[in-house]
Motif scaffolding. Structure first.
Motif, PDB file in Angstrom:
ATOM      1  N   PRO A  81      11.943  52.505   6.821  1.00  0.00           N
ATOM      2  CA  PRO A  81      11.108  52.188   7.977  1.00  0.00           C
ATOM      3  C   PRO A  81       9.763  52.895   7.984  1.00  0.00           C
ATOM      4  CG  PRO A  81      12.990  53.535   8.624  1.00  0.00           C
ATOM      5  CD  PRO A  81      13.226  53.114   7.219  1.00  0.00           C
ATOM      6  N   ASP A  82       9.599  53.942   7.169  1.00  0.00           N
ATOM      7  CA  ASP A  82       8.312  54.638   7.120  1.00  0.00           C
ATOM      8  C   ASP A  82       7.367  54.054   6.077  1.00  0.00           C
ATOM      9  OD1 ASP A  82       9.456  55.470   4.759  1.00  0.00           O
ATOM     10  OD2 ASP A  82       9.431  57.615   5.233  1.00  0.00           O
ATOM     11  N   GLY A  83       7.752  52.955   5.432  1.00  0.00           N
ATOM     12  CA  GLY A  83       6.871  52.300   4.474  1.00  0.00           C
ATOM     13  C   GLY A  83       7.215  52.542   3.025  1.00  0.00           C
ATOM     14  N   LYS A  84       8.004  53.561   2.724  1.00  0.00           N
ATOM     15  CA  LYS A  84       8.396  53.798   1.340  1.00  0.00           C
ATOM     16  C   LYS A  84       9.349  52.701   0.883  1.00  0.00           C
ATOM     17  CE  LYS A  84      10.010  57.888   2.168  1.00  0.00           C
ATOM     18  NZ  LYS A  84      10.640  59.214   2.024  1.00  0.00           N
ATOM     19  N   GLN A  85       9.308  52.400  -0.414  1.00  0.00           N
ATOM     20  CA  GLN A  85      10.205  51.376  -0.920  1.00  0.00           C
ATOM     21  C   GLN A  85      10.331  51.439  -2.431  1.00  0.00           C
ATOM     22  OE1 GLN A  85       7.084  49.535   0.657  1.00  0.00           O
ATOM     23  NE2 GLN A  85       6.265  50.448  -1.200  1.00  0.00           N
ATOM     24  N   ASN A  86      11.364  50.807  -2.912  1.00  0.00           N
ATOM     25  CA  ASN A  86      11.547  50.535  -4.340  1.00  0.00           C
ATOM     26  C   ASN A  86      11.815  49.040  -4.433  1.00  0.00           C
ATOM     27  OD1 ASN A  86      12.038  50.525  -7.064  1.00  0.00           O
ATOM     28  ND2 ASN A  86      13.926  51.714  -6.967  1.00  0.00           N
ATOM     29  N   TYR A  87      10.891  48.316  -5.062  1.00  0.00           N
ATOM     30  CA  TYR A  87      10.991  46.860  -5.017  1.00  0.00           C
ATOM     31  C   TYR A  87      10.591  46.268  -6.361  1.00  0.00           C
ATOM     32  CZ  TYR A  87       5.925  46.247  -5.028  1.00  0.00           C
ATOM     33  OH  TYR A  87       4.606  46.239  -5.397  1.00  0.00           O
ATOM     34  N   ILE A  88      10.858  44.970  -6.521  1.00  0.00           N
ATOM     35  CA  ILE A  88      10.443  44.214  -7.697  1.00  0.00           C
ATOM     36  C   ILE A  88       9.788  42.931  -7.210  1.00  0.00           C
ATOM     37  CG2 ILE A  88      12.677  43.049  -7.931  1.00  0.00           C
ATOM     38  CD1 ILE A  88      10.480  44.202 -10.872  1.00  0.00           C
ATOM     39  N   HIS A  89       8.684  42.549  -7.857  1.00  0.00           N
ATOM     40  CA  HIS A  89       8.027  41.277  -7.554  1.00  0.00           C
ATOM     41  C   HIS A  89       7.385  40.767  -8.841  1.00  0.00           C
ATOM     42  CE1 HIS A  89       4.606  38.684  -6.160  1.00  0.00           C
ATOM     43  NE2 HIS A  89       5.597  38.167  -5.461  1.00  0.00           N
ATOM     44  N   LYS A  90       8.080  39.860  -9.519  1.00  0.00           N
ATOM     45  CA  LYS A  90       7.626  39.308 -10.799  1.00  0.00           C
ATOM     46  C   LYS A  90       7.856  37.795 -10.803  1.00  0.00           C
ATOM     47  CE  LYS A  90       6.860  43.404 -12.820  1.00  0.00           C
ATOM     48  NZ  LYS A  90       5.550  43.840 -13.358  1.00  0.00           N
ATOM     49  N   PRO A  91       7.127  37.033  -9.984  1.00  0.00           N
ATOM     50  CA  PRO A  91       7.426  35.603  -9.834  1.00  0.00           C
ATOM     51  C   PRO A  91       7.133  34.755 -11.067  1.00  0.00           C
ATOM     52  CG  PRO A  91       5.410  36.171  -8.680  1.00  0.00           C
ATOM     53  CD  PRO A  91       6.026  37.467  -9.119  1.00  0.00           C
ATOM     54  N   LEU A  92       6.369  35.269 -12.019  1.00  0.00           N
ATOM     55  CA  LEU A  92       6.050  34.494 -13.208  1.00  0.00           C
ATOM     56  C   LEU A  92       6.890  34.906 -14.409  1.00  0.00           C
ATOM     57  CD1 LEU A  92       2.142  34.318 -12.891  1.00  0.00           C
ATOM     58  CD2 LEU A  92       3.904  32.845 -11.874  1.00  0.00           C
ATOM     59  N   GLU A  93       7.886  35.779 -14.179  1.00  0.00           N
ATOM     60  CA  GLU A  93       8.806  36.186 -15.225  1.00  0.00           C
ATOM     61  C   GLU A  93      10.223  35.756 -14.844  1.00  0.00           C
ATOM     62  OE1 GLU A  93       8.416  40.350 -16.007  1.00  0.00           O
ATOM     63  OE2 GLU A  93       6.224  40.261 -16.199  1.00  0.00           O
ATOM     64  N   SER A  94      11.063  35.531 -15.844  1.00  0.00           N
ATOM     65  CA  SER A  94      12.379  34.940 -15.573  1.00  0.00           C
ATOM     66  C   SER A  94      13.541  35.921 -15.659  1.00  0.00           C
ATOM     67  CB  SER A  94      12.634  33.786 -16.551  1.00  0.00           C
ATOM     68  OG  SER A  94      12.583  34.239 -17.890  1.00  0.00           O
ATOM     69  N   SER A  95      13.315  37.174 -15.994  1.00  0.00           N
ATOM     70  CA  SER A  95      14.425  38.105 -16.181  1.00  0.00           C
ATOM     71  C   SER A  95      14.957  38.614 -14.848  1.00  0.00           C
ATOM     72  CB  SER A  95      13.979  39.296 -17.042  1.00  0.00           C
ATOM     73  OG  SER A  95      12.863  39.945 -16.451  1.00  0.00           O
ATOM     74  N   SER A  96      16.282  38.772 -14.769  1.00  0.00           N
ATOM     75  CA  SER A  96      16.930  39.315 -13.582  1.00  0.00           C
ATOM     76  C   SER A  96      16.805  40.838 -13.576  1.00  0.00           C
ATOM     77  CB  SER A  96      18.403  38.914 -13.556  1.00  0.00           C
ATOM     78  OG  SER A  96      18.546  37.507 -13.621  1.00  0.00           O
ATOM     79  N   HIS A 104       8.358  39.955  -0.541  1.00  0.00           N
ATOM     80  CA  HIS A 104       8.367  41.427  -0.532  1.00  0.00           C
ATOM     81  C   HIS A 104       7.456  41.985   0.552  1.00  0.00           C
ATOM     82  CE1 HIS A 104       4.858  40.415  -2.831  1.00  0.00           C
ATOM     83  NE2 HIS A 104       4.544  41.643  -3.135  1.00  0.00           N
ATOM     84  N   SER A 105       6.376  41.259   0.879  1.00  0.00           N
ATOM     85  CA  SER A 105       5.497  41.691   1.954  1.00  0.00           C
ATOM     86  C   SER A 105       6.190  41.597   3.306  1.00  0.00           C
ATOM     87  CB  SER A 105       4.224  40.842   1.944  1.00  0.00           C
ATOM     88  OG  SER A 105       3.349  41.219   2.975  1.00  0.00           O
ATOM     89  N   CYS A 106       6.921  40.506   3.526  1.00  0.00           N
ATOM     90  CA  CYS A 106       7.672  40.359   4.774  1.00  0.00           C
ATOM     91  C   CYS A 106       8.807  41.375   4.856  1.00  0.00           C
ATOM     92  CB  CYS A 106       8.214  38.941   4.893  1.00  0.00           C
ATOM     93  SG  CYS A 106       6.952  37.692   5.252  1.00  0.00           S
TER      94      CYS A 106
END
Length: 511
Positions: A285-300, A251-253
């Motif tokens: 491109p201005d930095g705004k986003q809607n994202y998910i980052h939950k690497p220790l959880e298994s739900s889609s 998500h950082s990249c």
């Protein structure tokens, strides 16, 4: 009998319901699906499995795809991106992967209608047909990734296998397809690549979209070239990407490349707790986003966001400030130390409490990183690091790529093996949590004129917090603000593509 059942399932999804979109709309609705894929371990073994068994796994994953596409339709999505390897075609050798692979069809063909009319074999094109029918049913663009193959005589094999992204329009027609070029470690055992990276894009009523897959993001071609030469508005990026600390979290990249390339970026990742794989989203491109980052959880998770059809662009001269002000920053060579970070030898200088201006440069003074900051309490020792040179840890098709990196992250010279060499650590709590709050922190670097720079900032719990981040036109990445959380890392990820190793005349899977 199984194929009869699959055919009946297929035909039950055929529909003529296509979405409408007004040409004058300023925004469109994008959706990406982060998916905990169903795998068949027998199929993934060296013995492989039959096409029939492989399709049972494909169908299990398509059940989730259908449900997600219908949900995206209810949320008025115009385009939906599924992740890399999301239909279960993930394998360690060519024999096991071949059972999942499908032949390719020409652009403009409608696999759903061809199947309905009995013009193509359902078992050979099952995933392609199903995805075509799904796009036709929900009336949105759908992009999905799965293996494709055709007979060839390259590399002493009887067939070629490709990691392929296929795009269907709202009527079910194939718009375009893209074959991944920059393979990740392990894919060199299975996949072929084209002689040159493909530059693939397609036009919609809501802008122009370019295609790339996972590790492609790190290279000039196809990503930078399709943005620059094809003038795309939005990049589609399916991926299977785990957290590689400190600089290569998905998500950082994704966020950094959207800002560095100045395009919208749609990223759909696989969710896998065993591989710390998570990080999907919709980035402006201005930095705004809607994202998910939950690497220790298994739900889609389905992520939906409105994006600009033609996003506004900001120009940044990434070396201007540092070139003009480098002499204003102190350098204390007696405090400098070196450590291997993700295979590269960084030079560091520790961050100390108080208001300071510090600088650290490579041994040849070719690249200097500058930092000015105020921090009242260091819960962990942070350091400012610099690296300029060839990086070879993440390469398969090509031998190395050239990186210019300026970074602040948790790195203690007294415990450098544990704190700085973060790619070797399995302590996710240490890697992802921080109570160190900077009042402000600004970094810049004397990058080469031809270096592309991708800004990255991660806060406590490795979260993106664009409301605390600022990028100045003269190339300073800064954080500030009241109630700012603890800092994990802050980097200017520079890629000097002109110094990369060349594309080989021929690449062959190494089985």
């Amino acid at each position: 009998m199984m194929f009869v059942i699959l055919l009946l399932t297929l035909l039950s999804h055929i529909s003529q319901n296509a979405a409408t979109f007004t040409e004058g709309d300023l925004q469109f609705t994008a959706a990406v699906y982060e998916y905990d894929v169903v795998l068949n371990w027998e199929c993934m073994s060296s013995n492989g499995c039959s096409r029939e068994d492989a399709l049972l796994t494909v169908e299990e994953n398509l059940v989730a795809y259908r449900r997600t596409a219908r949900e995206a339709k209810e949320l008025e999505a115009d385009i939906l991106l599924f992740p890399e390897d999301g239909l279960g075609g993930l394998a360690g050798d060519r024999k096991s992967l071949k059972s999942f692979a499908e032949p390719t069809l020409e652009n403009g063909t409608n696999p759903c209608l061809l199947a309905q009319n009995g013009e193509i074999d359902v078992s050979s094109y099952y995933a392609t047909i199903e995805l075509s029918c799904l796009a036709r049913e929900v009336g949105v663009y759908i992009s999905a990734n799965y293996p494709t193959s055709y007979d060839c005589q390259e590399c002493n094999f009887e067939y070629c296998l490709y990691n392929t992204q296929v795009v269907f329009d709202p009527t079910g027609c194939i718009v375009t397809s893209y074959r991944k070029y920059n393979l990740w470690i392990g894919e060199d055992l299975t996949y072929n690549v084209d002689k040159q990276p493909q530059l693939k894009y397609f036009d919609t009523p809501f802008g122009r979209f370019g295609l790339a897959t996972c590790a492609d993001l790190l290279w000039e071609s196809p990503v930078v070239e399709v943005v620059r030469e094809m003038n795309i508005d939005t990049l589609l990026l399916p991926l299977y990407w785990g957290d590689f600390f400190p600089h290569q979290l998905s998500h950082s990249c994704e966020s950094g490349w959207a800002q560095g390339l100045q395009v919208n970026l749609m990223a759909a990742n696989i969710r896998s707790t065993s591989e710390w794989s998570s990080g999907s989203g919709l980035y402006h491109p201005d930095g705004k986003q809607n994202y998910i980052h939950k690497p220790l959880e298994s739900s889609s998770v389905l992520v939906v966001e409105a994006l600009d059809v033609h996003p506004a662009k900001m120009s940044t001269n990434w070396n201007q400030y540092a070139n003009q002000h480098s002499q204003d920053y102190a350098s204390w060579s007696d405090q400098e130390f070196t450590e291997i970070v993700y295979g590269d030898e960084f030079k560091f200088i520790p961050i100390t409490v108080g208001q300071n201006k510090v600088k650290v440069c490579t041994d040849d003074n070719f690249l200097c990183c500058l930092a000015d900051y105020q921090v009242d309490n260091l819960e962990d020792q942070f350091s400012l690091g610099v690296f300029s040179g060839l990086h070879s840890k993440d390469t398969v098709v090509r031998d190395s790529w050239y990186m210019e990196m300026c970074s602040v992250f948790k790195c203690d010279p007294k415990h450098s093996k544990h704190t700085c060499a973060q790619d070797l650590s399995y302590d996710y709590d240490f890697l992802s949590r921080s109570e160190t709050v900077f009042t402000y922190l600004n970094i810049s670097a004397t990058f080469s004129d031809d270096t592309n720079v991708y800004p990255q900032v991660l806060f406590d719990n490795v979260e993106l917090k664009p409301e605390f981040v600022n990028i100045s036109p003269d190339g300073v990445l800064g954080i500030s603000g009241t109630e700012m959380p603890g800092l994990i890392s802050m980097s200017l990820f520079g890629r000097r593509y002109s110094m990369d190793s060349p594309i080989p005349e021929q690449f062959c899977p190494s089985t």
